[in-house]
Enzyme design. Structure first.
Site, PDB file in Angstrom:
ATOM      1  N   LYS A 117      61.369  51.459 -20.814  1.00 37.75           N
ATOM      2  CA  LYS A 117      61.525  51.492 -19.352  1.00 37.75           C
ATOM      3  C   LYS A 117      62.980  51.702 -18.912  1.00 37.75           C
ATOM      4  CE  LYS A 117      57.416  49.143 -17.707  1.00 37.75           C
ATOM      5  NZ  LYS A 117      56.837  48.117 -16.854  1.00 37.75           N
ATOM      6  N   ASP A 124      55.354  49.762 -10.504  1.00 33.14           N
ATOM      7  CA  ASP A 124      54.910  48.382 -10.767  1.00 33.14           C
ATOM      8  C   ASP A 124      55.015  47.555  -9.486  1.00 33.14           C
ATOM      9  OD1 ASP A 124      54.255  48.608 -13.460  1.00 33.14           O
ATOM     10  OD2 ASP A 124      56.317  48.229 -14.117  1.00 33.14           O
TER      11      ASP A 124
HETATM   12  P1  NAP Z   1      59.001  40.561 -21.017  1.00 33.09           P
HETATM   13  O1  NAP Z   1      59.963  41.547 -20.464  1.00 33.09           O
HETATM   14  O2  NAP Z   1      58.945  40.351 -22.494  1.00 33.09           O
HETATM   15  O3  NAP Z   1      59.307  39.143 -20.293  1.00 33.09           O
HETATM   16  C1  NAP Z   1      58.587  37.992 -20.625  1.00 33.09           C
HETATM   17  C2  NAP Z   1      59.249  36.766 -19.974  1.00 33.09           C
HETATM   18  O4  NAP Z   1      58.424  35.642 -20.268  1.00 33.09           O
HETATM   19  C3  NAP Z   1      60.633  36.466 -20.514  1.00 33.09           C
HETATM   20  O5  NAP Z   1      61.408  35.879 -19.497  1.00 33.09           O
HETATM   21  C4  NAP Z   1      60.325  35.439 -21.614  1.00 33.09           C
HETATM   22  O6  NAP Z   1      61.395  34.554 -21.854  1.00 33.09           O
HETATM   23  C5  NAP Z   1      59.196  34.657 -20.966  1.00 33.09           C
HETATM   24  N1  NAP Z   1      58.388  33.997 -21.990  1.00 33.09           N
HETATM   25  C6  NAP Z   1      57.843  34.542 -23.100  1.00 33.09           C
HETATM   26  N2  NAP Z   1      57.145  33.606 -23.784  1.00 33.09           N
HETATM   27  C7  NAP Z   1      57.279  32.449 -23.075  1.00 33.09           C
HETATM   28  C8  NAP Z   1      56.808  31.118 -23.273  1.00 33.09           C
HETATM   29  N3  NAP Z   1      56.052  30.802 -24.331  1.00 33.09           N
HETATM   30  N4  NAP Z   1      57.140  30.182 -22.360  1.00 33.09           N
HETATM   31  C9  NAP Z   1      57.895  30.486 -21.288  1.00 33.09           C
HETATM   32  N5  NAP Z   1      58.384  31.718 -21.042  1.00 33.09           N
HETATM   33  C10 NAP Z   1      58.074  32.693 -21.934  1.00 33.09           C
HETATM   34  O7  NAP Z   1      57.512  40.919 -20.609  1.00 33.09           O
HETATM   35  P2  NAP Z   1      57.013  41.637 -19.246  1.00 33.09           P
HETATM   36  O8  NAP Z   1      56.861  43.089 -19.495  1.00 33.09           O
HETATM   37  O9  NAP Z   1      57.846  41.163 -18.141  1.00 33.09           O
HETATM   38  O10 NAP Z   1      55.508  41.065 -19.168  1.00 33.09           O
HETATM   39  C11 NAP Z   1      55.293  39.708 -18.829  1.00 33.09           C
HETATM   40  C12 NAP Z   1      53.801  39.499 -18.508  1.00 33.09           C
HETATM   41  O11 NAP Z   1      53.447  40.275 -17.381  1.00 33.09           O
HETATM   42  C13 NAP Z   1      52.859  39.922 -19.631  1.00 33.09           C
HETATM   43  O12 NAP Z   1      51.788  39.024 -19.675  1.00 33.09           O
HETATM   44  C14 NAP Z   1      52.370  41.287 -19.199  1.00 33.09           C
HETATM   45  O13 NAP Z   1      51.088  41.597 -19.686  1.00 33.09           O
HETATM   46  C15 NAP Z   1      52.340  41.089 -17.689  1.00 33.09           C
HETATM   47  N6  NAP Z   1      52.478  42.359 -16.959  1.00 33.09           N
HETATM   48  C16 NAP Z   1      51.427  42.754 -16.187  1.00 33.09           C
HETATM   49  C17 NAP Z   1      51.519  43.919 -15.475  1.00 33.09           C
HETATM   50  C18 NAP Z   1      50.351  44.333 -14.610  1.00 33.09           C
HETATM   51  O14 NAP Z   1      50.298  45.497 -14.169  1.00 33.09           O
HETATM   52  N7  NAP Z   1      49.443  43.435 -14.311  1.00 33.09           N
HETATM   53  C19 NAP Z   1      52.658  44.716 -15.546  1.00 33.09           C
HETATM   54  C20 NAP Z   1      53.724  44.278 -16.345  1.00 33.09           C
HETATM   55  C21 NAP Z   1      53.623  43.089 -17.058  1.00 33.09           C
HETATM   56  P3  NAP Z   1      62.356  34.685 -23.159  1.00 33.09           P
HETATM   57  O15 NAP Z   1      63.468  35.586 -22.750  1.00 33.09           O
HETATM   58  O16 NAP Z   1      62.759  33.295 -23.416  1.00 33.09           O
HETATM   59  O17 NAP Z   1      61.510  35.259 -24.275  1.00 33.09           O
END
Ligand code: NAP
Length: 278
Positions: free
Chosen positions: A63, A95
């Protein structure tokens, strides 16, 4: 026939080709949409192939990495420093549009005090949009990454002048909040028995949005609904960000009823692909 695709790595099972094919058929558009699993080191050598497509979507980990290969960015993509849609060599971010449409469809107003859980890619969009909407925003990260939440809070304050944004440890999050937004993967398949916040925090919320779409009914959403709190999951966001990408590629607009009708169908498709696990 027009050619579109999704780049990411690893892609594994992705619903995007299915969603886009349904959307193309709504538009009577003859087009292909393929998932292209491209490891980071191959991105430079695949540039010409990608730019020869009529358009493509971008997911993790490209991205931000795609930006140097583009002619420019639209306002939202530039604000987030992240692109999820490319059209004619220009980067867009749909998004945020999917997120806003999902909230509106669920009757959730982005206003007042808002908690954003996590400081990753999705949370970045949520925090920025909440600040743009004039909300008082708290970004909460697990203890090991509170610094990331602080850095994001500072960035949002710089990019949205006058915004009120703070950061805290997820374990110390205290409500009440008008809207709580989960941008962490806590509760995602196969860890459906996990919830990112306590029942006390949930009970103090006016509404909850969980970006997770697998499962569609996370423990967080189930607890919120049981407490009489409005709750919306991530599937409408996923479907709507795809629809908004096609509107950019095809220069057209969908009837919102058609897109909304695709949300339960996408959930069924998810069940067919992953099996019933909720
Ligand atoms: P990302 O960039 O990897 O960010 C994940 C975030 O969650 C980071 O801040 C991470 O913190 C935190 N995290 C991970 N594991 C954790 C835990 N066990 N406890 C507390 N915090 C935790 O991922 P992303 O792309 O933002 O996606 C995040 C979520 O949104 C996913 O479930 C994804 O499927 C969903 N999503 C949905 C859509 C949609 O269209 N519906 C679009 C995008 C994303 P650390 O830095 O400490 O690892």
């Amino acid at each position: 026939m027009k050619r579109f695709g999704l780049i990411g790595h690893p892609l594994g099972h992705t619903l995007s080709p299915w969603i886009h094919r349904q959307l193309f058929s709504l538009m009577d558009c003859q087009a292909s949409y393929d998932a292209l699993d491209i490891p980071p080191e191959q991105l430079p050598s695949r540039r010409q192939e990608l730019l020869s497509l009529d358009g493509f979507n971008v997911t993790i980990p490209h991205k931000q990495a795609i930006i140097p290969y583009l002619k420019g960015l639209n306002r939202r993509a530039s604000l987030y420093g992240a692109v999820n849609t490319v059209c004619d060599g220009v980067g867009y971010n749909t998004d945020c549009l999917g997120f806003l449409q999902a909230l509106a469809g669920g009757g959730i107003s982005l206003s007042g005090k808002v908690a954003v859980l996590g400081a990753g890619g999705a949370s970045r969009v949520f925090a920025m949009e909440a600040a743009l909407a004039g909300c008082m925003v708290t970004i909460a990260s697990r203890a090991s990454s509170v610094e990331k939440a602080r850095a994001l809070a500072l960035e949002v304050q710089e990019k949205v002048p006058g915004s009120q944004v703070s950061a805290c440890d997820l374990d110390e999050l205290k409500g009440p909040f008008d809207v709580l937004i989960n941008g962490t993967p806590v509760g995602m398949f196969p860890h459906g028995d996990a919830c990112p916040v306590s029942d006390t925090v949930i009970h103090g919320c006016g509404a909850v949005f969980d970006a997770i779409y697998n499962p569609t009914d996370t423990l967080l959403l189930r607890k919120a609904k049981a407490a009489g709190v409005k709750a919306v999951g991530g599937m409408p966001m996923l479907v709507w960000q795809a629809a908004k990408a096609q509107e950019i590629w095809l220069g057209t607009s969908f009837d919102s009823k058609d897109v909304d009708a695709l949300v339960p169908q996408a959930t069924e498709e998810l069940m067919r692909t992953f099996g019933r696990h909720e």
